[in-house]
Design a protein around this motif. Structure first.
Motif, PDB file in Angstrom:
ATOM      1  N   GLU A  79       0.815  -1.203   0.000  1.00 40.10           N
ATOM      2  CA  GLU A  79       0.000   0.000   0.000  1.00 40.10           C
ATOM      3  C   GLU A  79       0.860   1.268   0.000  1.00 40.10           C
ATOM      4  OE1 GLU A  79      -2.289  -3.444   1.422  1.00 40.10           O
ATOM      5  OE2 GLU A  79      -0.381  -2.599   2.113  1.00 40.10           O
ATOM      6  N   GLU A  80       1.927   1.263   0.790  1.00 41.52           N
ATOM      7  CA  GLU A  80       2.825   2.421   0.817  1.00 41.52           C
ATOM      8  C   GLU A  80       3.517   2.587  -0.533  1.00 41.52           C
ATOM      9  OE1 GLU A  80       4.343   2.785   5.391  1.00 41.52           O
ATOM     10  OE2 GLU A  80       5.026   1.027   4.253  1.00 41.52           O
ATOM     11  N   ILE A  81       3.950   1.485  -1.106  1.00 42.57           N
ATOM     12  CA  ILE A  81       4.593   1.546  -2.420  1.00 42.57           C
ATOM     13  C   ILE A  81       3.606   2.055  -3.457  1.00 42.57           C
ATOM     14  CG2 ILE A  81       5.599   0.139  -4.270  1.00 42.57           C
ATOM     15  CD1 ILE A  81       6.928  -1.531  -1.980  1.00 42.57           C
ATOM     16  N   ALA A  82       2.365   1.564  -3.419  1.00 47.77           N
ATOM     17  CA  ALA A  82       1.351   2.016  -4.371  1.00 47.77           C
ATOM     18  C   ALA A  82       1.087   3.518  -4.221  1.00 47.77           C
ATOM     19  CB  ALA A  82       0.060   1.217  -4.190  1.00 47.77           C
ATOM     20  N   GLU A  83       1.074   4.004  -2.983  1.00 47.19           N
ATOM     21  CA  GLU A  83       0.862   5.438  -2.768  1.00 47.19           C
ATOM     22  C   GLU A  83       2.008   6.251  -3.349  1.00 47.19           C
ATOM     23  OE1 GLU A  83       0.022   8.572   0.857  1.00 47.19           O
ATOM     24  OE2 GLU A  83      -0.617   6.500   1.094  1.00 47.19           O
ATOM     25  N   ALA A  84       3.236   5.789  -3.144  1.00 47.79           N
ATOM     26  CA  ALA A  84       4.403   6.471  -3.724  1.00 47.79           C
ATOM     27  C   ALA A  84       4.322   6.459  -5.248  1.00 47.79           C
ATOM     28  CB  ALA A  84       5.699   5.814  -3.245  1.00 47.79           C
ATOM     29  N   LEU A  85       3.879   5.352  -5.818  1.00 48.94           N
ATOM     30  CA  LEU A  85       3.744   5.266  -7.271  1.00 48.94           C
ATOM     31  C   LEU A  85       2.642   6.192  -7.769  1.00 48.94           C
ATOM     32  CD1 LEU A  85       4.197   1.431  -7.789  1.00 48.94           C
ATOM     33  CD2 LEU A  85       5.922   3.245  -7.939  1.00 48.94           C
ATOM     34  N   GLY A  86       1.605   6.377  -6.958  1.00 52.17           N
ATOM     35  CA  GLY A  86       0.560   7.330  -7.303  1.00 52.17           C
ATOM     36  C   GLY A  86       1.106   8.746  -7.415  1.00 52.17           C
ATOM     37  N   VAL A  87       2.043   9.079  -6.539  1.00 47.90           N
ATOM     38  CA  VAL A  87       2.696  10.390  -6.618  1.00 47.90           C
ATOM     39  C   VAL A  87       3.472  10.496  -7.927  1.00 47.90           C
ATOM     40  CG1 VAL A  87       4.429  11.912  -5.570  1.00 47.90           C
ATOM     41  CG2 VAL A  87       2.807  10.669  -4.114  1.00 47.90           C
ATOM     42  N   ALA A  88       4.168   9.416  -8.307  1.00 48.87           N
ATOM     43  CA  ALA A  88       4.916   9.424  -9.570  1.00 48.87           C
ATOM     44  C   ALA A  88       3.981   9.630 -10.753  1.00 48.87           C
ATOM     45  CB  ALA A  88       5.697   8.116  -9.733  1.00 48.87           C
ATOM     46  N   VAL A  89       2.846   8.956 -10.744  1.00 46.94           N
ATOM     47  CA  VAL A  89       1.872   9.113 -11.828  1.00 46.94           C
ATOM     48  C   VAL A  89       1.393  10.564 -11.892  1.00 46.94           C
ATOM     49  CG1 VAL A  89      -0.446   8.446 -12.606  1.00 46.94           C
ATOM     50  CG2 VAL A  89       1.167   6.686 -11.821  1.00 46.94           C
ATOM     51  N   ALA A  90       1.065  11.120 -10.734  1.00 48.40           N
ATOM     52  CA  ALA A  90       0.593  12.507 -10.690  1.00 48.40           C
ATOM     53  C   ALA A  90       1.668  13.474 -11.188  1.00 48.40           C
ATOM     54  CB  ALA A  90       0.157  12.870  -9.274  1.00 48.40           C
ATOM     55  N   MET A  91       2.916  13.234 -10.803  1.00 46.43           N
ATOM     56  CA  MET A  91       3.998  14.117 -11.237  1.00 46.43           C
ATOM     57  C   MET A  91       4.189  14.044 -12.750  1.00 46.43           C
ATOM     58  SD  MET A  91       4.939  15.863  -8.716  1.00 46.43           S
ATOM     59  CE  MET A  91       6.330  16.659  -9.486  1.00 46.43           C
ATOM     60  N   ASN A  92       4.102  12.847 -13.308  1.00 43.34           N
ATOM     61  CA  ASN A  92       4.230  12.719 -14.762  1.00 43.34           C
ATOM     62  C   ASN A  92       3.084  13.422 -15.472  1.00 43.34           C
ATOM     63  OD1 ASN A  92       6.679  11.364 -15.192  1.00 43.34           O
ATOM     64  ND2 ASN A  92       5.768   9.426 -14.601  1.00 43.34           N
ATOM     65  N   ALA A  93       1.875  13.289 -14.931  1.00 36.68           N
ATOM     66  CA  ALA A  93       0.730  13.975 -15.529  1.00 36.68           C
ATOM     67  C   ALA A  93       0.908  15.488 -15.395  1.00 36.68           C
ATOM     68  CB  ALA A  93      -0.566  13.525 -14.866  1.00 36.68           C
ATOM     69  N   GLY A  94       1.387  15.928 -14.230  1.00 33.53           N
ATOM     70  CA  GLY A  94       1.626  17.352 -14.018  1.00 33.53           C
ATOM     71  C   GLY A  94       2.671  17.892 -14.970  1.00 33.53           C
ATOM     72  N   ALA A  95       3.734  17.138 -15.167  1.00 38.92           N
ATOM     73  CA  ALA A  95       4.780  17.569 -16.094  1.00 38.92           C
ATOM     74  C   ALA A  95       4.228  17.652 -17.516  1.00 38.92           C
ATOM     75  CB  ALA A  95       5.973  16.619 -16.033  1.00 38.92           C
ATOM     76  N   ALA A  96       3.371  16.717 -17.881  1.00 38.54           N
ATOM     77  CA  ALA A  96       2.757  16.763 -19.206  1.00 38.54           C
ATOM     78  C   ALA A  96       1.878  18.003 -19.349  1.00 38.54           C
ATOM     79  CB  ALA A  96       1.943  15.490 -19.458  1.00 38.54           C
ATOM     80  N   MET A  97       1.194  18.376 -18.281  1.00 37.57           N
ATOM     81  CA  MET A  97       0.374  19.592 -18.318  1.00 37.57           C
ATOM     82  C   MET A  97       1.261  20.824 -18.498  1.00 37.57           C
ATOM     83  SD  MET A  97      -2.782  18.801 -18.272  1.00 37.57           S
ATOM     84  CE  MET A  97      -3.579  20.337 -17.858  1.00 37.57           C
TER      85      MET A  97
END
Length: 113
Positions: A79-97
């Motif tokens: 669960e902790e790893i998945a949450e950290a990966l969620g941050v990575a996904v959000a950062m990649n989406a943010g960078a794309a924006m």
């Protein structure tokens, strides 16, 4: 699927070979890698969770192999790893924006807007 344990073993062997050819480079990497431990501001598990998020954003399979193993050994849950990966996904989406905004800016300069 990739055998991550075998890959990590092979990777460490190749990095060892590289280290023999360029010991100062490997030594410099080790210094950078260990610098965060010296401050004591973040615990080891938190640093590994950050490393996993960065590994995803930089698309580094070797980093994923090494830091997943270390994070689990330090007690990181799925669960902790998945949450950290969620941050990575959000950062990649943010960078794309952000870069989408740059394209819109470039479009304005190209006579397209």
């Amino acid at each position: 699927m990739l055998d991550w344990n075998e890959y990590r073993t092979q990777l460490m062997g190749r990095i060892g070979e590289f280290g023999k050819l360029s010991p100062d480079t490997l030594g410099g990497y080790r210094t950078l890698s260990g610098a965060g431990k010296k401050t004591g501001h973040l615990d080891a598990k938190t640093r590994e969770l950050i490393a996993l998020a960065v590994a995803v954003t930089t698309r580094c399979d070797g980093c994923i192999a090494v830091h997943t193993d270390t994070a689990v050994k330090l007690g990181a849950s799925r669960e902790e790893i998945a949450e950290a990966l969620g941050v990575a996904v959000a950062m990649n989406a943010g960078a794309a924006m952000v870069y989408s905004a740059r394209v819109m800016d470039a479009l304005g300069g190209a006579g397209g807007a």
